[in-house]
Design an enzyme around this catalytic site. Structure first.
Site, PDB file in Angstrom:
ATOM      1  N   ASP A  87      38.870  35.931  39.098  1.00 15.66           N
ATOM      2  CA  ASP A  87      37.515  36.384  38.807  1.00 15.66           C
ATOM      3  C   ASP A  87      36.767  35.322  38.000  1.00 15.66           C
ATOM      4  OD1 ASP A  87      35.198  37.743  38.292  1.00 15.66           O
ATOM      5  OD2 ASP A  87      36.094  39.224  36.933  1.00 15.66           O
ATOM      6  N   LYS A 114      31.689  33.144  34.377  1.00 13.70           N
ATOM      7  CA  LYS A 114      32.289  33.375  33.054  1.00 13.70           C
ATOM      8  C   LYS A 114      32.384  32.042  32.309  1.00 13.70           C
ATOM      9  CE  LYS A 114      35.336  37.271  34.218  1.00 13.70           C
ATOM     10  NZ  LYS A 114      34.829  38.308  33.314  1.00 13.70           N
ATOM     11  N   ASP A 138      43.495  39.182  37.318  1.00 15.96           N
ATOM     12  CA  ASP A 138      42.576  40.267  37.665  1.00 15.96           C
ATOM     13  C   ASP A 138      43.016  41.092  38.879  1.00 15.96           C
ATOM     14  OD1 ASP A 138      40.355  41.569  36.687  1.00 15.96           O
ATOM     15  OD2 ASP A 138      38.914  40.434  37.894  1.00 15.96           O
ATOM     16  N   ARG A 158      34.587  47.011  40.377  1.00 13.35           N
ATOM     17  CA  ARG A 158      34.146  48.354  40.756  1.00 13.35           C
ATOM     18  C   ARG A 158      33.618  48.386  42.187  1.00 13.35           C
ATOM     19  NH1 ARG A 158      30.131  48.633  35.755  1.00 13.35           N
ATOM     20  NH2 ARG A 158      31.786  47.282  34.988  1.00 13.35           N
TER      21      ARG A 158
HETATM   22  N1  BES Z   1      37.847  41.239  35.239  1.00 14.22           N
HETATM   23  C1  BES Z   1      36.815  41.553  34.323  1.00 14.22           C
HETATM   24  C2  BES Z   1      37.301  42.435  33.170  1.00 14.22           C
HETATM   25  C3  BES Z   1      38.316  41.846  32.236  1.00 14.22           C
HETATM   26  C4  BES Z   1      37.925  41.297  31.030  1.00 14.22           C
HETATM   27  C5  BES Z   1      39.658  41.921  32.514  1.00 14.22           C
HETATM   28  C6  BES Z   1      38.872  40.794  30.165  1.00 14.22           C
HETATM   29  C7  BES Z   1      40.612  41.419  31.649  1.00 14.22           C
HETATM   30  C8  BES Z   1      40.231  40.872  30.474  1.00 14.22           C
HETATM   31  C9  BES Z   1      35.685  42.295  35.024  1.00 14.22           C
HETATM   32  O1  BES Z   1      35.501  42.003  36.357  1.00 14.22           O
HETATM   33  C10 BES Z   1      34.430  41.948  34.300  1.00 14.22           C
HETATM   34  O2  BES Z   1      34.093  40.802  34.283  1.00 14.22           O
HETATM   35  N2  BES Z   1      33.790  42.937  33.710  1.00 14.22           N
HETATM   36  C11 BES Z   1      32.600  42.732  32.976  1.00 14.22           C
HETATM   37  C12 BES Z   1      31.635  43.814  33.373  1.00 14.22           C
HETATM   38  C13 BES Z   1      30.248  43.628  32.838  1.00 14.22           C
HETATM   39  C14 BES Z   1      29.561  42.469  33.542  1.00 14.22           C
HETATM   40  C15 BES Z   1      29.484  44.910  33.068  1.00 14.22           C
HETATM   41  C16 BES Z   1      32.932  42.846  31.503  1.00 14.22           C
HETATM   42  O3  BES Z   1      33.704  43.723  31.130  1.00 14.22           O
HETATM   43  O4  BES Z   1      32.423  42.050  30.726  1.00 14.22           O
HETATM   44 ZN    ZN Z   2      34.244  40.291  36.662  1.00 12.09          ZN
HETATM   45 ZN    ZN Z   3      37.221  41.320  37.379  1.00  7.63          ZN
END
Ligand code: BES
Ligand code: ZN
Ligand code: ZN
Length: 485
Positions: free
Chosen positions: A251, A258, A269, A332
């Site tokens: 991801d 990121k 992920d 999601r």
């Molecule tokens: N894969 C990430 C979530 C994640 C964060 C997993 C840290 C493991 C460790 C997910 O896809 C993500 O990036 N979520 C975002 C959502 C936001 C943009 C609404 C997040 O949690 O920051």
């Molecule tokens: Zn993400």
């Molecule tokens: Zn993710």
């Protein structure tokens, strides 16, 4: 490599022995000198955790159940003692051990053994080993005195499942794109007698899985969608249980890229997908009388030239439109398609497992799995009990409709982010729109991959959720609730 686990009648003096002493403090029959016996008793009285004696046996290690501890806390204390035992074996280069016990509480010996076995994990395939490598030690065999055959088999199957999940999580993108991931799942699961079907890009497009297709657009590799099926003749349920796992093999965040310090661990992920596949393997090996399916959508998420963009509106498998306001909320989207796909099987319960939000991780750290859902409370309390016993504890979050209202879009049916607040819950609420079945969502973002070793959880992939769901499904199969029909 998993140590060979077997059952023996009694311990002989030409091997190393681990001895678990029950709360009564009585030593089981072992060859010890009077002074050794006294030494061990003194150490027990001083509350020492792990006591090592070194004469008749190659090595004799003693552990006593703590008087004050009961149930889950006692078991976890013993798993941790198991880690210390493993360290002693490593220190003395003892490759094979027998485990025996005095008058212990039920489950105590299992927990101690589990701690030892789970400690043996290592991800070393990319190391060119040298003799200097201090980590090179391998425990080759564990023999349990008078253990029943079922218990031994259960240990083997569960360890294989947990280690599979850890291995998948530790594997980098360079060696695990969606197709490689799907085929490793298929190989592993077929080995347990499961039916596995892997849908290809063409099939995914024909099915109009708009979430999975959108997330995959920036990728150079095609997406996959795996369907794993366990359908035994003696199943106690008519409607299947369905597990759905997030399989984002890497991801980057996509166009919402990121930054450094947030991107490094994102090979993990796909931990939800790895965990549900591992659980399928386990239930098939154990021949659980339950109909269960797992659905695993997989892709990477990256900013290629065709990548989906913030503001895009996509149409999901179930026809709902989604305004993508952040391409990093990709999990999601692929889970949503899998959840709607699950509907066609008319499931009695759907459980999603995913490294879904930074919010779950920052709220609970690596100590709890965030759980939520609209399924009957009895399911959630069984899950909670299983979590306590496995010590993969769940923290249940509210799932009120007001959180769902935060996902209203100006131009589509839904938007894919709910704002700054309550991120783990709004992510779960988003998913809820895509299934009509009773639903539980488990966010393992904090527990799937850890930055430091934590007792028997190694640094890196932990296999989070495997033992939790294995216990939970065993409970359902044994009729602990009459909800399963
Ligand atoms: N894969 C990430 C979530 C994640 C964060 C997993 C840290 C493991 C460790 C997910 O896809 C993500 O990036 N979520 C975002 C959502 C936001 C943009 C609404 C997040 O949690 O920051
Ligand atoms: Zn993400
Ligand atoms: Zn993710």
């Amino acid at each position: 490599m998993i140590p060979n686990i077997n059952s023996i009648q009694q311990v002989s003096t030409d091997q190393s022995v681990v001895c678990l002493i029950g709360k009564d403090g009585l030593l089981p029959e072992l060859k010890l000198s009077v002074s050794e016996k006294e030494y061990v008793k003194r150490c027990i009285a001083d509350n020492e955790d792990v006591i090592t004696v070194n004469s008749y046996y190659k090595l004799a290690i003693f552990v006593k159940e703590k008087d004050k501890l009961e149930g889950p806390e006692l078991f976890e204390d013993l798993r941790i003692a198991g880690v210390k035992i493993y360290d002693e074996l490593k220190r003395y280069k003892q490759k094979s051990i027998a485990i025996t016990s005095g008058n212990t509480s039920t489950g105590a010996l299992d927990a101690l053994s589990e701690g030892i076995i789970l400690s043996t994990y290592r991800f070393a395939k990319y190391k060119t080993e040298t003799d200097k490598d201090s980590d090179k030690f391998l425990l080759e065999s564990i023999a349990l005195v008078n253990a029943d055959k079922e218990l031994i088999e259960r240990f083997k199957d569960l360890t294989e499942a947990v280690f599979f999940a850890r291995d998948r999580v530790n594997e980098p993108l360079s060696h695990l794109n969606a197709e490689a991931f799907a085929s490793s799942i298929a190989d592993f699961c077929k080995g347990a007698g499961l039916g596995v079907e892997t849908l290809t890009r063409k099939q995914i497009e024909a099915l109009k899985m708009g979430g999975l297709i959108a997330v995959n657009k920036g990728s150079v590799d095609p997406p996959t969608f795996s369907i794993i099926d366990w359908n035994p003749d003696n199943a106690i349920n008519k409607k299947p249980l369905i597990l759905v796992g997030k399989g984002v093999v890497f991801d980057t965040g996509g166009l919402n890229l990121k930054p450094t310090n947030y991107i490094e661990d994102m090979k993990a992920d796909m931990a939800g997908a790895a965990a549900v596949s591992a659980v399928m393997y386990y239930i098939a090996k154990r021949k659980l009388p339950l109909k269960v399916k797992a659905l695993v959508p997989a892709t990477d998420n990256r900013p290629g030239k065709d990548a989906y963009a913030p503001g895009d509106v996509i149409t999901m498998y179930n026809g709902l439109s989604v305004e993508v306001l952040n391409t990093d909320a990709e999990g999601r989207l692929i889970l949503a398609d899998a959840l709607s796909y699950a509907d066609k099987f008319d499931p009695s319960l759907v459980i999603s497992m995913a490294t879904l939000t930074g919010s779950a991780s920052s709220t609970f750290g690596n100590k709890a799995i965030a759980a939520m859902g609209n399924a009957d409370k009895e399911y959630l309390s069984l899950l909670s009990e299983a979590g306590d016993l496995a010590y993969e504890r769940i923290a249940i979050l509210p799932f009120w409709k007001e959180y769902g209202e935060m996902l209203k879009s100006d131009i589509a049916d839904l938007k894919n982010i709910g704002g700054k607040a309550a991120g783990a819950i709004t992510a779960g609420k988003f998913l809820e729109n895509f299934t009509t079945a009773p639903f539980i969502h488990l966010d393992i973002a904090g527990t799937a991959m850890i930055s430091e070793k934590d007792h028997y959880r190694p640094k890196g992939g932990t296999g989070s959720g495997v033992r939790l769901l294995a216990l939970f499904l065993e409970d359902l199969a044994s009729g602990k609730t009459n909800k399963v029909k």
